[in-house]
Design a protein around this motif. Structure first.
Motif, short mmCIF file in Angstrom:
data_model
loop_
_atom_site.label_atom_id
_atom_site.label_comp_id
_atom_site.label_asym_id
_atom_site.label_seq_id
_atom_site.Cartn_x
_atom_site.Cartn_y
_atom_site.Cartn_z
N ARG A 86 0.86 -1.19 0.12
CA ARG A 86 0.06 0.04 0.02
C ARG A 86 1.05 1.32 0.03
O ARG A 86 2.06 1.20 0.57
CB ARG A 86 -0.79 -0.09 1.05
N THR A 87 0.54 2.23 -0.75
CA THR A 87 1.20 3.42 -0.70
C THR A 87 0.58 4.42 0.59
O THR A 87 -0.42 4.64 0.43
CB THR A 87 1.06 4.20 -2.06
N LEU A 165 4.50 0.79 1.44
CA LEU A 165 4.47 0.11 2.60
C LEU A 165 3.91 -1.10 2.54
O LEU A 165 2.95 -1.42 1.77
CB LEU A 165 3.56 0.88 3.60
N PRO A 167 2.85 -3.94 4.81
CA PRO A 167 2.50 -4.12 6.24
C PRO A 167 2.71 -5.64 6.61
O PRO A 167 2.95 -5.65 7.96
CB PRO A 167 0.76 -3.93 6.45
N ARG B 51 -8.33 4.75 6.13
CA ARG B 51 -7.32 4.02 5.42
C ARG B 51 -5.97 4.11 6.15
O ARG B 51 -5.43 2.96 6.21
CB ARG B 51 -6.80 4.68 4.22
N THR B 55 -4.26 0.87 7.74
CA THR B 55 -3.00 0.48 7.64
C THR B 55 -2.20 0.02 8.82
O THR B 55 -1.48 -0.74 9.04
CB THR B 55 -2.29 1.60 6.80
N GLY B 58 -3.43 -3.16 10.08
CA GLY B 58 -3.01 -4.19 9.48
C GLY B 58 -1.59 -4.50 9.81
O GLY B 58 -1.07 -5.60 9.87
N THR B 59 -0.82 -3.55 9.95
CA THR B 59 0.64 -3.60 10.25
C THR B 59 0.96 -4.14 11.60
O THR B 59 1.68 -5.09 11.75
CB THR B 59 1.54 -2.24 10.00
N ARG B 60 0.20 -3.56 12.47
CA ARG B 60 0.26 -3.90 13.93
C ARG B 60 -0.21 -5.71 14.26
O ARG B 60 0.29 -6.26 14.83
CB ARG B 60 -0.17 -3.34 14.91
N SER B 62 -0.06 -7.84 12.00
CA SER B 62 0.35 -8.54 10.79
C SER B 62 0.56 -10.08 11.03
O SER B 62 0.54 -10.50 12.30
CB SER B 62 1.80 -7.99 10.30
#
Lengths: 574, 269
Positions: A86-87, A165, A167, B51, B55, B58-60, B62
Motif C-alpha cells: 500500500r502507498t 509500505l 504491512p 485508510r 494500514t 494491518g501492520t500491527r 500482521s
C-alpha cells in the motif's frame, strides 16, 4: 442693457457656435453610444464566458479525485483482500545544510540524540558539507517528527511523501518484490504489474493476487522452523491450486523485508521457487511412472522388476537408498523409492518418450508464471541411455520447484497441465490447459501417491484426516566432477486431499542436516515430510479441506501388492 | 387611472420579483453546492483516516505478529481431525444423553440377573439430566463465591462453599455424588450462614434441589460436603471447533491486550 442690438444682429460667431454645439452634442452622443456598446460587449463577453464555463465544465470533480484518495500506486491485496502492499504518506526528515541558522555542533548533537542511526560526527559532517539537501530519515514515525521539530532548526525540512509500505513485512516478500529509492519497481509482482498499478484508470482499484496470506504465513513459519532445526541454508515452499494453477502460497527462505530490502543479503533476494533450479530427485519417479502407465510401458501394477542388485549401465552403477534386494512390483518401486526399478522402467520407455513427456510438462522452458526472474531448467544436452535412466529419478535434470508443482498438479487433476499464476483467477478465466495424461492414469497416480504416504517413505508427511499423498525426493547436490554426498536437496511434493485433489504442496530444504530426533537422517522423509504434515494440518481447514478419518482413497487393489516381511515394524520409516 | 399611474411600478415589480427569485434560487443552489462540497471533503478526510487506521491495524496485526502470539505465547496447535464434525449425528454422539426409558413390560421380560441393575442406571440418568440443566444457572456461581468471601470470617466455613460452587460449575463430571454433596451443602446452610447468604446459595442450587427431591430429608453431612474432591480421572473436555462462536473468550482477549501493552511498553525508550 448693454446689448440692445445683439438680439437683432447676432454676431456670426455665435451662430456658428450654436451650430458647433449641436455638432459636438451629436459627437458626444455618438461617443457615449460607442462606450455603451463597448461596455455591453465586454459584459456580454464575460457573461458568455461564464455561461460557457457553466455548460462546458461538466460535473464538479468528485471528492475522491479532489482530495487525493486515489493513491499514486494501486494497492496489492491477497485473494481475501488483506493488504500486501500500500502507498502511504510517510514523513521524511531532510536538512538543507546551506541554510543552517543554528551552530552545526548544537544541531548535530541534538540530531544524534534523536536519530541514533548516525553518530554525532557524521551529522556534523553532513551539516557542514554545504550541500543544499540531504535526507536524514525517510518513513519516520510521528513521534520522531515531533522530537525533530522541537529542535527548532528552520533548515530541517519535514515533508510528506508517498512511500510504499508492506504491512506484512517479510510475508511473501519474493512474490511482492520491492521499490527502489526512486519508487521504481525492481522485482516481483510490483514490477510485473507496474503499468497496471500506476495507470490512471486502475489506481483506485487494488490488484488481487492469488496468494492467501494465512496459508503463506503458515507455510513460512513451518518451513522456517524446519530450516532452523536442520540448519539448512535455504528452503522453498509452494502451495498450488491443482484445478486453476493459482499459487496460493510461494515462499523462499531466508526472506527479506521489502520495507528495507537493502538490509537483506543479496543471495536471499532470489526467489528459490522460480529462479533457482535443482535436481529434485525421487519426486520425478511419479512423473516417470505416469509416463510409463500412459504410454503403455507399464500395463500391470503387479509386474515385477528386478531390484535384487545394483544396476550397472556402462560405467555407472544405479543403487537404491533403501535396498530391498528382491523383485519389486510397481507400487513397491514407489513405496520403497527404488532407483533400480525406476531406471528399468525408464529404460523401457526410452529417451524419446521421456523427453517428450518432460516437454509436455514444460521442463524444457522457464516456469510459466508472471514473475520476471525465472530460471531456465538444466536440460540434458545428450540423451544417453544412462541419462534416460537417471532423469527418471530426478538426477541429471534440474528444474525449479514451481515446475514440479505444476507437473504434480497435472498428474492428479485428471491429467491437464495449466500454467501457474500469481493473479487471482475468476472461475471463467481458468485456461484450458493441455492434456498430458488420461483421466484413468491420473486416478492411478492418485492411488500410488496416497500409497507412498500410507505405507512408504512419505509416512512422516501424513496429516491424519487430510488424505495426503505425494512423494519424497532426496537428491545430492551436484558439484564439480560428481555429487556431494552430504549436501542434500530434500523435497516433498504432496497433494491433498487425494480423493478429490485440490492443492499441491511442496516443501524443499537446501542442505538440511540430521538431528538427534531424526537419528542423523537429513533425507526428505525426515526433514521435509514433517513440514508438510504440520503445514497441511494448519492450512487444510483454511482452504476449505475438512479432515475426515472416514474418507480415503480406495487402495484395495494396490495394498495386496505390497509385500512386508513377517514381524516387520509397520511404523518404521526408512 | 390608478392602474395607469402604477403601471410603471407594476412593471418594475414584474421585472424585479422574478429576477430576485432567480437570484435567490441561484444563491440557494450555490449554498447547497458548498454544503455538498464540504460533506464530500469530510467524506474524503474520513476515508483517508480510515485508510490510515486500516494500514496501522494491518501492520500491527500482521501475520508475523499473529504467528508469534499463536506459536510462542499461546502455544496453539492445529486442530486434529477428531475435532472436526461433519454432521449432526457426530455432534450428537459427543453428548452423553440419558438412556431411553425402558418400558416396564420389557424390564419384566428381561432375565433376572439384569433386573437389579435396572433402577440403578435410571437414577443417575435422571440426575444427569438435571445437571445438564444446571449448566445454565452456573453463571451466578461467581457472585456467590464473592459473597461468601466477604461475609464469612472463619476459613472453615468458606471452604465447603467453595467446594460446592466448584462442583456446580462442573456438573457433568460426577452426577450422583455431586447431587448428594449439593443437597448436603444446601441443608447445612441454614445452620451456619447468615440468612442473606443462604438465600443466595439457594438461588444458585435451585436446580440441584429439583434434581433430587427425594434426598431433601437427608441429614446435613457437612464433612462430606467439605471434602468432596474433584474427580480424579477427569477427562479433558473435547473442544469442538465452532468458528461462529468466536475462538477467543474475554480472558484470552485480556491476555492479548496485556501482552500487547507489555511489548509496547518495552519498545519505548
Amino acid at each position: 442693457m448693454n446689448a440692445p442690438f445683439p438680439a437683432i444682429a447676432a454676431p456670426p460667431e455665435r451662430v456658428r457656435l450654436a451650430g458647433a454645439r449641436v455638432e459636438s452634442a451629436s459627437v458626444a452622443h455618438f461617443r457615449l453610444m460607442v462606450m455603451m456598446l463597448l461596455f455591453i460587449a465586454a459584459t456580454a463577453v464575460i457573461a458568455g464566458k461564464l455561461a460557457w464555463m457553466a455548460v462546458a465544465s461538466g460535473p464538479a470533480p468528485t471528492a475522491a479525485s479532489t482530495y487525493g484518495l486515489i493513491p499514486p500506486r494501486a494497492d496489492i491485496v491477497d485473494r481475501n483482500g488483506v493488504t500486501l502492499a500500500r502507498t502511504i504518506d510517510a514523513w521524511s526528515i531532510a536538512v538543507h545544510p546551506d541554510k543552517l541558522m543554528n551552530p552545526p555542533e548544537v544541531v548535530a548533537a541534538k540530531l544524534a540524540a534523536i536519530l541514533p542511526d548516525r553518530t554525532e560526527a557524521e551529522y556534523l559532517a553532513i551539516l557542514k558539507s554545504g550541500r543544499s539537501f540531504v535526507y536524514l530519515k525517510r518513513r519516520a514515525l510521528p513521534e520522531l517528527i515531533k522530537q525533530v521539530n522541537a529542535i527548532g532548526e528552520p533548515a530541517i525540512a519535514l515533508g510528506r511523501e508517498p512511500e510504499r509500505l508492506y504491512p506484512q513485512g517479510n510475508l511473501a516478500s519474493h512474490v511482492m518484490g520491492w521499490l527502489d529509492q526512486d519508487g521504481k519497481p525492481t522485482s516481483g509482482m510490483e514490477r510485473v504489474l507496474d503499468t497496471r498499478l500506476t495507470a490512471d484508470h486502475g489506481r483506485g482499484r487494488p490488484v488481487a493476487l492469488s496468494i492467501d496470506s494465512r496459508v503463506q504465513a503458515a507455510l513460512e513459519t513451518e518451513l522456517n522452523a524446519a530450516m532452523v532445526k536442520h540448519s539448512a541454508i535455504g528452503a522453498s515452499g509452494l502451495v498450488l491450486d491443482v484445478k486453476t494453477g493459482e499459487v496460493v502460497a510461494m515462499t523462499s527462505l531466508p526472506s527479506f523485508n521489502p520495507n528495507a530490502p537493502s538490509f537483506g543479503a543479496v543471495e536471499d533476494l532470489a526467489n528459490k521457487s522460480t529462479l533457482n533450479v535443482y535436481e529434485l530427485g525421487s519426486t520425478f519417479k511419479m512423473i516417470t511412472m505416469a509416463n510409463a502407465i500412459e504410454s503403455g510401458v507399464v500395463t500391470s501394477m503387479s509386474h515385477r522388476y528386478d531390484a535384487t542388485a545394483p544396476l550397472q549401465v556402462g560405467r555407472f552403477k544405479i543403487k537404491d537408498d533403501h535396498p530391498q534386494n528382491r523383485f519389486l512390483d510397481v507400487p513397491e518401486i514407489l513405496v520403497h523409492s527404488s532407483n533400480i526399478g525406476t531406471a528399468r522402467i525408464a529404460d523401457a520407455l526410452g529417451p524419446e518418450r521421456t523427453a517428450a513427456f518432460f516437454r509436455k510438462l514444460g521442463f524444457d522452458a522457464p516456469a510459466d508464471i508472471e514473475l520476471g526472474a525465472k530460471g531456465r531448467p538444466l536440460w540434458p544436452k545428450f540423451w544417453a541411455r544412462t541419462t534416460t535412466m537417471t532423469v527418471a529419478y530426478g538426477h541429471g535434470i534440474a528444474v525449479t520447484p514451481l515446475h514440479l508443482a505444476s507437473a504434480y498438479a497435472a498428474l492428479v487433476n485428471g491429467g491437464v497441465w495449466r500454467p501457474a499464476t500469481l493473479l487471482k483467477r475468476a472461475p471463467g478465466q481458468v485456461p484450458e490447459g493441455r492434456r498430458v495424461i488420461s483421466e484413468a492414469t491420473s486416478a492411478r497416480m492418485r492411488q500410488l501417491m496416497r500409497l507412498v504416504v500410507m505405507k512408504g517413505t512419505g509416512r512422516k508427511a501424513d496429516a491424519p484426516g487430510f488424505r495426503l499423498g505425494g512423494k519424497t525426493g532426496t537428491a545430492e547436490k551436484p558439484r564439480a566432477g560428481g555429487y556431494a554426498h552430504h549436501s542434500l536437496i530434500s523435497t516433498f511434493a504432496g497433494v491433498f486431499p487425494m480423493d478429490a485433489p485440490r492443492f499441491v504442496i511442496i516443501a524443499m530444504l537446501d542442505e538440511p542436516k540430521g538431528t538427534a530426533d531424526t537419528f542423523g537422517y537429513a533425507t526428505a522423509a525426515w526433514t521435509a515430510g514433517p513440514v508438510i504434515a504440520r503445514t497441511v494440518a494448519r492450512i487444510g481447514p483454511l482452504l476449505g479441506v475438512m479432515p475426515s478419518l472416514t474418507k480415503d482413497v480406495d487402495e484395495s487393489e494396490l495394498l495386496p501388492l505390497l509385500w512386508e516381511p513377517k514381524g516387520a515394524n509397520p511404523n518404521a520409516v526408512e | 387611472m390608478m392602474a395607469a399611474r402604477f403601471r410603471s411600478v407594476t412593471w418594475v415589480a414584474v421585472a424585479v420579483v422574478p429576477a430576485l427569485a432567480c437570484y435567490l434560487v441561484t444563491q440557494h443552489v450555490a449554498a447547497e453546492r458548498a454544503q455538498l462540497a464540504k460533506v464530500e471533503r469530510q467524506i474524503g478526510q474520513s476515508r483517508r483516516a480510515i485508510r490510515e487506521l486500516e494500514t496501522e491495524l494491518g501492520t500491527r496485526g500482521s501475520m508475523a505478529q499473529i504467528e508469534r502470539w499463536n506459536g510462542q505465547t499461546f502455544a496453539l496447535a492445529a486442530p486434529s481431525a477428531q475435532q472436526f464434525i461433519t454432521g449432526d449425528v457426530q455432534l450428537a454422539s459427543l453428548s452423553a444423553l440419558p438412556a431411553l426409558p425402558v418400558p416396564a413390560v420389557v424390564m419384566a421380560a428381561a432375565p433376572a440377573a439384569s433386573a437389579p441393575s435396572g433402577p440403578a442406571p435410571s437414577a443417575p440418568a435422571e440426575v444427569r439430566q438435571a445437571t445438564l440443566e444446571t449448566v445454565k444457572p452456573a453463571a451466578p456461581v461467581h457472585p456467590v463465591r464473592q459473597a461468601s468471601f466477604e461475609q464469612v470470617k472463619p476459613a472453615a466455613s468458606a471452604r465447603p462453599l467453595r467446594e460446592a460452587s466448584f462442583e456446580a460449575a462442573k456438573p457433568a463430571a460426577r452426577p450422583l455424588r455431586e447431587a448428594t454433596s449439593k443437597t448436603a451443602a444446601k441443608a447445612s446452610t441454614p445452620a451456619r450462614a447468615t440468612p442473606a447468604k443462604a438465600e443466595v446459595r439457594q438461588v444458585a442450587f435451585k436446580p440441584a434441589r429439583r434434581a433430587a427431591p427425594v434426598e431433601e430429608e437427608a441429614q446435613p453431612l457437612l464433612r462430606q460436603a467439605t471434602y468432596v474432591k474433584p474427580p480424579r480421572e477427569q477427562k479433558a473436555p473435547t473442544k469442538v471447533a465452532m468458528l461462529a462462536n468466536g475462538p477467543l473468550d474475554s480472558r484470552s482477549l485480556a491476555e492479548i491486550g496485556r501482552i500487547a501493552n507489555a511489548e509496547r511498553g518495552s519498545r519505548r525508550p
